[in-house]
Design a protein around this motif. Structure first.
Motif, PDB file in Angstrom:
ATOM      1  N   SER A  62     -13.283  -2.780  -7.378  1.00  0.00           N
ATOM      2  CA  SER A  62     -14.608  -2.740  -6.765  1.00  0.00           C
ATOM      3  C   SER A  62     -14.570  -2.194  -5.340  1.00  0.00           C
ATOM      4  O   SER A  62     -15.538  -1.625  -4.864  1.00  0.00           O
ATOM      5  N   GLY A  63     -13.437  -2.355  -4.677  1.00  0.00           N
ATOM      6  CA  GLY A  63     -13.298  -1.814  -3.328  1.00  0.00           C
ATOM      7  C   GLY A  63     -12.975  -0.334  -3.308  1.00  0.00           C
ATOM      8  O   GLY A  63     -12.876   0.276  -2.239  1.00  0.00           O
ATOM      9  N   GLY A  64     -12.789   0.261  -4.482  1.00  0.00           N
ATOM     10  CA  GLY A  64     -12.485   1.682  -4.555  1.00  0.00           C
ATOM     11  C   GLY A  64     -11.060   2.017  -4.126  1.00  0.00           C
ATOM     12  O   GLY A  64     -10.746   3.176  -3.861  1.00  0.00           O
ATOM     13  N   LEU A  65     -10.198   1.010  -4.070  1.00  0.00           N
ATOM     14  CA  LEU A  65      -8.822   1.248  -3.625  1.00  0.00           C
ATOM     15  C   LEU A  65      -7.946   1.828  -4.730  1.00  0.00           C
ATOM     16  O   LEU A  65      -6.942   2.474  -4.461  1.00  0.00           O
ATOM     17  N   VAL A  66      -8.322   1.557  -5.981  1.00  0.00           N
ATOM     18  CA  VAL A  66      -7.625   2.133  -7.135  1.00  0.00           C
ATOM     19  C   VAL A  66      -8.677   2.588  -8.135  1.00  0.00           C
ATOM     20  O   VAL A  66      -9.799   2.089  -8.139  1.00  0.00           O
ATOM     21  N   ALA A  67      -8.320   3.538  -8.990  1.00  0.00           N
ATOM     22  CA  ALA A  67      -9.248   4.036 -10.011  1.00  0.00           C
ATOM     23  C   ALA A  67      -9.152   3.164 -11.263  1.00  0.00           C
ATOM     24  O   ALA A  67      -8.142   2.498 -11.503  1.00  0.00           O
ATOM     25  N   ALA A  68     -10.206   3.182 -12.054  1.00  0.00           N
ATOM     26  CA  ALA A  68     -10.263   2.348 -13.256  1.00  0.00           C
ATOM     27  C   ALA A  68      -9.188   2.713 -14.275  1.00  0.00           C
ATOM     28  O   ALA A  68      -8.763   1.860 -15.059  1.00  0.00           O
ATOM     29  N   ASP A  69      -8.714   3.957 -14.272  1.00  0.00           N
ATOM     30  CA  ASP A  69      -7.699   4.372 -15.243  1.00  0.00           C
ATOM     31  C   ASP A  69      -6.261   4.165 -14.742  1.00  0.00           C
ATOM     32  O   ASP A  69      -5.312   4.554 -15.413  1.00  0.00           O
ATOM     33  N   GLU A  70      -6.110   3.538 -13.584  1.00  0.00           N
ATOM     34  CA  GLU A  70      -4.772   3.305 -13.032  1.00  0.00           C
ATOM     35  C   GLU A  70      -4.265   1.919 -13.409  1.00  0.00           C
ATOM     36  O   GLU A  70      -5.051   0.986 -13.587  1.00  0.00           O
ATOM     37  N   VAL A  71      -2.952   1.810 -13.545  1.00  0.00           N
ATOM     38  CA  VAL A  71      -2.310   0.525 -13.840  1.00  0.00           C
ATOM     39  C   VAL A  71      -1.338   0.186 -12.726  1.00  0.00           C
ATOM     40  O   VAL A  71      -0.858   1.059 -12.003  1.00  0.00           O
ATOM     41  N   LYS A  72      -1.049  -1.095 -12.604  1.00  0.00           N
ATOM     42  CA  LYS A  72      -0.068  -1.575 -11.627  1.00  0.00           C
ATOM     43  C   LYS A  72       1.272  -1.727 -12.345  1.00  0.00           C
ATOM     44  O   LYS A  72       1.342  -2.333 -13.412  1.00  0.00           O
ATOM     45  N   VAL A  73       2.311  -1.182 -11.769  1.00  0.00           N
ATOM     46  CA  VAL A  73       3.654  -1.341 -12.301  1.00  0.00           C
ATOM     47  C   VAL A  73       4.482  -2.027 -11.227  1.00  0.00           C
ATOM     48  O   VAL A  73       4.497  -1.598 -10.072  1.00  0.00           O
ATOM     49  N   LEU A  74       5.147  -3.104 -11.616  1.00  0.00           N
ATOM     50  CA  LEU A  74       6.061  -3.812 -10.711  1.00  0.00           C
ATOM     51  C   LEU A  74       7.487  -3.559 -11.172  1.00  0.00           C
ATOM     52  O   LEU A  74       7.791  -3.723 -12.358  1.00  0.00           O
ATOM     53  N   VAL A  75       8.331  -3.174 -10.240  1.00  0.00           N
ATOM     54  CA  VAL A  75       9.737  -2.887 -10.525  1.00  0.00           C
ATOM     55  C   VAL A  75      10.592  -3.807  -9.668  1.00  0.00           C
ATOM     56  O   VAL A  75      10.336  -3.936  -8.463  1.00  0.00           O
ATOM     57  N   LEU A  76      11.588  -4.442 -10.268  1.00  0.00           N
ATOM     58  CA  LEU A  76      12.533  -5.232  -9.482  1.00  0.00           C
ATOM     59  C   LEU A  76      13.387  -4.262  -8.682  1.00  0.00           C
ATOM     60  O   LEU A  76      14.133  -3.459  -9.244  1.00  0.00           O
ATOM     61  N   ALA A  77      13.258  -4.303  -7.370  1.00  0.00           N
ATOM     62  CA  ALA A  77      13.872  -3.294  -6.500  1.00  0.00           C
ATOM     63  C   ALA A  77      15.395  -3.248  -6.631  1.00  0.00           C
ATOM     64  O   ALA A  77      15.983  -2.169  -6.624  1.00  0.00           O
ATOM     65  N   ALA A  78      16.025  -4.401  -6.775  1.00  0.00           N
ATOM     66  CA  ALA A  78      17.484  -4.416  -6.875  1.00  0.00           C
ATOM     67  C   ALA A  78      17.977  -3.824  -8.196  1.00  0.00           C
ATOM     68  O   ALA A  78      19.163  -3.507  -8.325  1.00  0.00           O
ATOM     69  N   SER A  79      17.083  -3.646  -9.166  1.00  0.00           N
ATOM     70  CA  SER A  79      17.484  -3.067 -10.453  1.00  0.00           C
ATOM     71  C   SER A  79      17.374  -1.541 -10.458  1.00  0.00           C
ATOM     72  O   SER A  79      17.767  -0.899 -11.425  1.00  0.00           O
ATOM     73  N   LEU A  80      16.844  -0.962  -9.392  1.00  0.00           N
ATOM     74  CA  LEU A  80      16.621   0.483  -9.320  1.00  0.00           C
ATOM     75  C   LEU A  80      17.389   1.058  -8.136  1.00  0.00           C
ATOM     76  O   LEU A  80      17.247   0.584  -7.022  1.00  0.00           O
ATOM     77  N   GLU A  81      18.187   2.084  -8.387  1.00  0.00           N
ATOM     78  CA  GLU A  81      19.063   2.604  -7.328  1.00  0.00           C
ATOM     79  C   GLU A  81      18.408   3.624  -6.406  1.00  0.00           C
ATOM     80  O   GLU A  81      19.026   4.060  -5.438  1.00  0.00           O
ATOM     81  N   VAL A  82      17.164   4.023  -6.682  1.00  0.00           N
ATOM     82  CA  VAL A  82      16.446   4.958  -5.823  1.00  0.00           C
ATOM     83  C   VAL A  82      15.089   4.370  -5.443  1.00  0.00           C
ATOM     84  O   VAL A  82      14.620   3.425  -6.068  1.00  0.00           O
ATOM     85  N   GLU A  83      14.462   4.948  -4.432  1.00  0.00           N
ATOM     86  CA  GLU A  83      13.120   4.543  -4.050  1.00  0.00           C
ATOM     87  C   GLU A  83      12.123   5.377  -4.852  1.00  0.00           C
ATOM     88  O   GLU A  83      12.203   6.599  -4.853  1.00  0.00           O
ATOM     89  N   PRO A  84      11.191   4.717  -5.561  1.00  0.00           N
ATOM     90  CA  PRO A  84      10.217   5.486  -6.338  1.00  0.00           C
ATOM     91  C   PRO A  84       9.375   6.407  -5.449  1.00  0.00           C
ATOM     92  O   PRO A  84       9.130   6.081  -4.287  1.00  0.00           O
ATOM     93  N   GLN A  85       8.951   7.535  -6.019  1.00  0.00           N
ATOM     94  CA  GLN A  85       8.148   8.508  -5.282  1.00  0.00           C
ATOM     95  C   GLN A  85       6.970   8.949  -6.144  1.00  0.00           C
ATOM     96  O   GLN A  85       7.068   8.936  -7.380  1.00  0.00           O
ATOM     97  N   PRO A  86       5.859   9.355  -5.510  1.00  0.00           N
ATOM     98  CA  PRO A  86       4.760   9.912  -6.293  1.00  0.00           C
ATOM     99  C   PRO A  86       5.261  11.058  -7.174  1.00  0.00           C
ATOM    100  O   PRO A  86       6.089  11.859  -6.753  1.00  0.00           O
ATOM    101  N   GLY A  87       4.785  11.094  -8.403  1.00  0.00           N
ATOM    102  CA  GLY A  87       5.218  12.114  -9.353  1.00  0.00           C
ATOM    103  C   GLY A  87       6.316  11.633 -10.287  1.00  0.00           C
ATOM    104  O   GLY A  87       6.504  12.211 -11.363  1.00  0.00           O
TER     105      GLY A  87
END
Length: 124
Positions: A62-87
């Motif tokens: 409702s605040g327009g911060l995310v679009a209705a077709d977007e989803v939230k993904v949570l990643v355990l940071a210690a399980s991933l060896e790189v920092e995620p990037q757009p794309g």
């Protein structure tokens, strides 16, 4: 070493049974001899991680911060060896999501103060 540096490993230990085995895929362009030439090819690298996906709450929508077709993904940071990037793309239980480009109301990639999880704005 501060107490915060231990939190990512504790979070992975506590929640790895709840988060699903996932793969973050990054495609990089490979340039020729001169960087101003068109890319000669692309290279794809896959990184294993633990992740889950969910919908965004009503206040984010409702605040327009995310679009209705977007989803939230949570990643355990210690399980991933790189920092995620757009794309980047992330596959969770056979569903592939793409991290949205930077811009808009909410950052495409964010983390908590202890860097225990990555929160990603994604689209199918």
């Amino acid at each position: 070493m501060s107490f915060l540096s231990y939190i990512p490993d504790m979070i992975v230990f506590a929640f790895s049974c709840v988060f699903h085995d996932s793969t973050l895929t990054r495609t990089s362009l490979v340039y020729g001899a001169n960087e101003w030439d068109a890319p000669a090819s692309s290279s794809t690298t896959a990184y294993a991680c633990k992740a889950i996906h969910d919908t965004w709450g009503a206040s984010w929508l409702s605040g327009g911060l995310v679009a209705a077709d977007e989803v939230k993904v949570l990643v355990l940071a210690a399980s991933l060896e790189v920092e995620p990037q757009p794309g980047d793309q992330i596959t969770i239980r056979g569903q592939t999501f793409t991290i949205v480009p930077a811009g808009g109301g909410k950052p495409a990639v964010s983390t908590d103060p202890a860097r225990a999880t990555w929160e990603l704005r994604c689209r199918k």
